[in-house]
Design a protein around this motif. Structure first.
Motif, PDB file in Angstrom:
ATOM      1  N   GLY A 100       0.552  -1.147   0.014  1.00 47.33           N
ATOM      2  CA  GLY A 100      -0.074   0.186   0.069  1.00 47.33           C
ATOM      3  C   GLY A 100       0.884   1.313   0.178  1.00 47.33           C
ATOM      4  N   ASN A 101       0.158   2.294   0.293  1.00 48.36           N
ATOM      5  CA  ASN A 101       0.851   3.413   0.272  1.00 48.36           C
ATOM      6  C   ASN A 101       1.900   3.697   1.611  1.00 48.36           C
ATOM      7  N   VAL A 102       1.297   3.125   2.631  1.00 43.44           N
ATOM      8  CA  VAL A 102       2.165   3.312   3.960  1.00 43.44           C
ATOM      9  C   VAL A 102       2.909   2.255   4.199  1.00 43.44           C
ATOM     10  N   ILE A 103       2.260   0.796   4.105  1.00 41.73           N
ATOM     11  CA  ILE A 103       2.822  -0.435   4.569  1.00 41.73           C
ATOM     12  C   ILE A 103       2.832  -1.337   3.589  1.00 41.73           C
ATOM     13  N   ALA A 104       3.715  -2.377   3.624  1.00 42.53           N
ATOM     14  CA  ALA A 104       3.577  -3.658   2.868  1.00 42.53           C
ATOM     15  C   ALA A 104       3.655  -4.880   3.600  1.00 42.53           C
ATOM     16  N   LEU A 105       2.974  -5.895   3.609  1.00 42.29           N
ATOM     17  CA  LEU A 105       2.901  -7.260   4.293  1.00 42.29           C
ATOM     18  C   LEU A 105       3.639  -8.144   3.530  1.00 42.29           C
ATOM     19  N   GLU A 106       4.432  -8.921   4.232  1.00 38.94           N
ATOM     20  CA  GLU A 106       5.113 -10.069   3.693  1.00 38.94           C
ATOM     21  C   GLU A 106       4.881 -11.167   4.416  1.00 38.94           C
ATOM     22  N   ILE A 107       5.002 -12.390   3.867  1.00 40.55           N
ATOM     23  CA  ILE A 107       5.261 -13.559   4.670  1.00 40.55           C
ATOM     24  C   ILE A 107       6.620 -14.220   4.196  1.00 40.55           C
ATOM     25  N   ASP A 108       7.353 -14.405   5.299  1.00 32.47           N
ATOM     26  CA  ASP A 108       8.671 -14.969   4.984  1.00 32.47           C
ATOM     27  C   ASP A 108       8.592 -16.509   5.620  1.00 32.47           C
ATOM     28  N   THR A 109       9.351 -17.239   4.713  1.00 31.76           N
ATOM     29  CA  THR A 109       9.500 -18.756   5.372  1.00 31.76           C
ATOM     30  C   THR A 109      10.961 -18.517   6.016  1.00 31.76           C
ATOM     31  N   VAL A 110      11.181 -18.678   7.247  1.00 32.94           N
ATOM     32  CA  VAL A 110      12.393 -18.996   7.651  1.00 32.94           C
ATOM     33  C   VAL A 110      13.129 -20.192   8.309  1.00 32.94           C
ATOM     34  N   ARG A 111      14.605 -20.558   8.231  1.00 41.51           N
ATOM     35  CA  ARG A 111      14.908 -21.370   8.768  1.00 41.51           C
ATOM     36  C   ARG A 111      15.528 -21.015  10.423  1.00 41.51           C
ATOM     37  N   LEU A 112      14.738 -21.957  11.390  1.00 45.02           N
ATOM     38  CA  LEU A 112      15.109 -21.587  12.792  1.00 45.02           C
ATOM     39  C   LEU A 112      16.579 -21.957  13.280  1.00 45.02           C
ATOM     40  N   PRO A 113      17.111 -21.477  14.069  1.00 42.00           N
ATOM     41  CA  PRO A 113      18.424 -22.068  14.734  1.00 42.00           C
ATOM     42  C   PRO A 113      18.420 -23.680  14.908  1.00 42.00           C
ATOM     43  N   ASN A 114      17.161 -24.192  15.152  1.00 39.53           N
ATOM     44  CA  ASN A 114      17.315 -25.721  15.253  1.00 39.53           C
ATOM     45  C   ASN A 114      17.132 -26.409  14.019  1.00 39.53           C
ATOM     46  N   GLY A 115      17.097 -25.867  12.794  1.00 32.27           N
ATOM     47  CA  GLY A 115      16.997 -26.166  11.521  1.00 32.27           C
ATOM     48  C   GLY A 115      15.689 -26.547  11.012  1.00 32.27           C
ATOM     49  N   GLU A 116      14.684 -26.420  11.937  1.00 37.94           N
ATOM     50  CA  GLU A 116      13.201 -26.340  11.221  1.00 37.94           C
ATOM     51  C   GLU A 116      12.710 -25.097  10.890  1.00 37.94           C
ATOM     52  N   THR A 117      11.705 -25.123  10.082  1.00 38.80           N
ATOM     53  CA  THR A 117      11.203 -23.854   9.334  1.00 38.80           C
ATOM     54  C   THR A 117       9.861 -23.426  10.108  1.00 38.80           C
ATOM     55  N   ALA A 118       9.570 -22.176   9.690  1.00 33.56           N
ATOM     56  CA  ALA A 118       8.448 -21.488  10.227  1.00 33.56           C
ATOM     57  C   ALA A 118       8.153 -20.195   9.421  1.00 33.56           C
ATOM     58  N   THR A 119       7.011 -19.788   9.533  1.00 35.44           N
ATOM     59  CA  THR A 119       6.560 -18.430   8.872  1.00 35.44           C
ATOM     60  C   THR A 119       6.521 -17.308   9.740  1.00 35.44           C
ATOM     61  N   ARG A 120       6.583 -15.922   9.106  1.00 31.05           N
ATOM     62  CA  ARG A 120       6.769 -14.921   9.996  1.00 31.05           C
ATOM     63  C   ARG A 120       6.033 -13.850   8.940  1.00 31.05           C
ATOM     64  N   GLU A 121       4.908 -13.203   9.622  1.00 30.36           N
ATOM     65  CA  GLU A 121       4.183 -12.055   8.876  1.00 30.36           C
ATOM     66  C   GLU A 121       5.001 -11.017   9.456  1.00 30.36           C
ATOM     67  N   ILE A 122       5.261 -10.080   8.367  1.00 28.67           N
ATOM     68  CA  ILE A 122       6.179  -8.886   8.528  1.00 28.67           C
ATOM     69  C   ILE A 122       5.374  -7.892   7.866  1.00 28.67           C
ATOM     70  N   ILE A 123       5.301  -6.750   8.656  1.00 27.16           N
ATOM     71  CA  ILE A 123       4.745  -5.312   7.831  1.00 27.16           C
ATOM     72  C   ILE A 123       5.860  -4.617   7.814  1.00 27.16           C
ATOM     73  N   ARG A 124       6.080  -4.185   6.502  1.00 24.82           N
ATOM     74  CA  ARG A 124       7.639  -3.385   6.237  1.00 24.82           C
ATOM     75  C   ARG A 124       6.809  -1.865   5.993  1.00 24.82           C
ATOM     76  N   HIS A 125       7.673  -0.960   6.629  1.00 28.57           N
ATOM     77  CA  HIS A 125       7.337   0.553   6.919  1.00 28.57           C
ATOM     78  C   HIS A 125       8.443   1.284   6.369  1.00 28.57           C
ATOM     79  N   PRO A 126       8.357   2.363   5.932  1.00 30.85           N
ATOM     80  CA  PRO A 126       9.598   3.339   5.421  1.00 30.85           C
ATOM     81  C   PRO A 126      10.243   4.026   6.622  1.00 30.85           C
ATOM     82  N   GLY A 127       9.498   4.015   7.884  1.00 35.36           N
ATOM     83  CA  GLY A 127      10.009   4.969   8.907  1.00 35.36           C
ATOM     84  C   GLY A 127       9.488   5.909   9.171  1.00 35.36           C
ATOM     85  N   ALA A 128       9.544   6.486  10.218  1.00 35.89           N
ATOM     86  CA  ALA A 128       8.851   7.713  10.645  1.00 35.89           C
ATOM     87  C   ALA A 128       9.757   8.628  11.745  1.00 35.89           C
ATOM     88  N   VAL A 129       9.309   9.786  11.795  1.00 41.86           N
ATOM     89  CA  VAL A 129      10.020  10.665  12.835  1.00 41.86           C
ATOM     90  C   VAL A 129       8.821  11.080  13.926  1.00 41.86           C
TER      91      VAL A 129
END
Length: 183
Positions: free
Chosen positions: A17-46
């Motif tokens: 969108g104009n302010v945020i983006a939503l991503e789903i990341d598949t990540v490898r955990l420290p123990n070798g397993e995988t998981a998903t992370r829902e992440i909101i991306r934002h350009p930053g603010a003051v």
């Protein structure tokens, strides 16, 4: 010490969108397993703790749709495309939202607003030696707010009545209180 890093395996963009983006990341955990992370991306603010010569803080009062309430906050805004220095954004936002300019600026900190699911960082500045810029606010077409000058006691009362509930503003008020004798 355990390795705590998660390694991104793939990213799927769900929404942009104009302010945020939503991503789903598949990540490898420290123990070798995988998981998903829902992440909101934002350009930053003051955000700006603007302080008048008579030790009042500048606040904006506005309706916040995500929480369904009218809140008091320190002036703040999103870093626009092309603004590589957050101080440039802070100066622009202070004048647009409050019609104040500051002669003296100091960076206080940068905070992640919700690091469990968002990458938004908010750069907080202190602005002093204020002057009125033009006697006219320069608000966005969809922005409606009132400007208030509040004492420390008045701001603390608004925290108590839950009219101030956001972390950046509570941080700013605490900073002001801790440094009150220096203003």
């Amino acid at each position: 010490m355990k390795n705590l890093t998660e390694e991104t395996q793939s990213t799927t963009e769900i929404f942009k969108g104009n302010v945020i983006a939503l991503e789903i990341d598949t990540v490898r955990l420290p123990n070798g397993e995988t998981a998903t992370r829902e992440i909101i991306r934002h350009p930053g603010a003051v955000a700006i703790l603007a302080i008048t010569t008579d030790k009042k803080m500048v606040f904006v009062e506005q309706y916040r749709k995500p929480v369904g309430a009218i809140l008091f906050e320190i002036p703040a805004g999103k870093i626009d495309a092309g603004e590589t220095n957050p101080l440039v954004t802070a100066k622009r936002e202070l004048e647009e939202e409050t019609d104040y300019r500051a002669e003296k600026w100091q960076r206080l900190t940068a905070l992640y607003t919700a690091p469990g699911f968002a990458d938004e960082v908010i750069h907080i500045y202190e602005a002093t030696k204020l002057t009125i810029a033009s006697n006219a606010l320069k608000l966005d077409d969809d922005e409606f707010l009132n400007v208030h000058l509040l004492s420390l006691d008045e701001a603390k009362q608004l925290i108590g009545s839950q009219k101030i509930v956001d972390a950046k503003t509570v941080f700013a008020i605490q900073h002001f209180e801790l440094n009150y004798n220096n203003y």
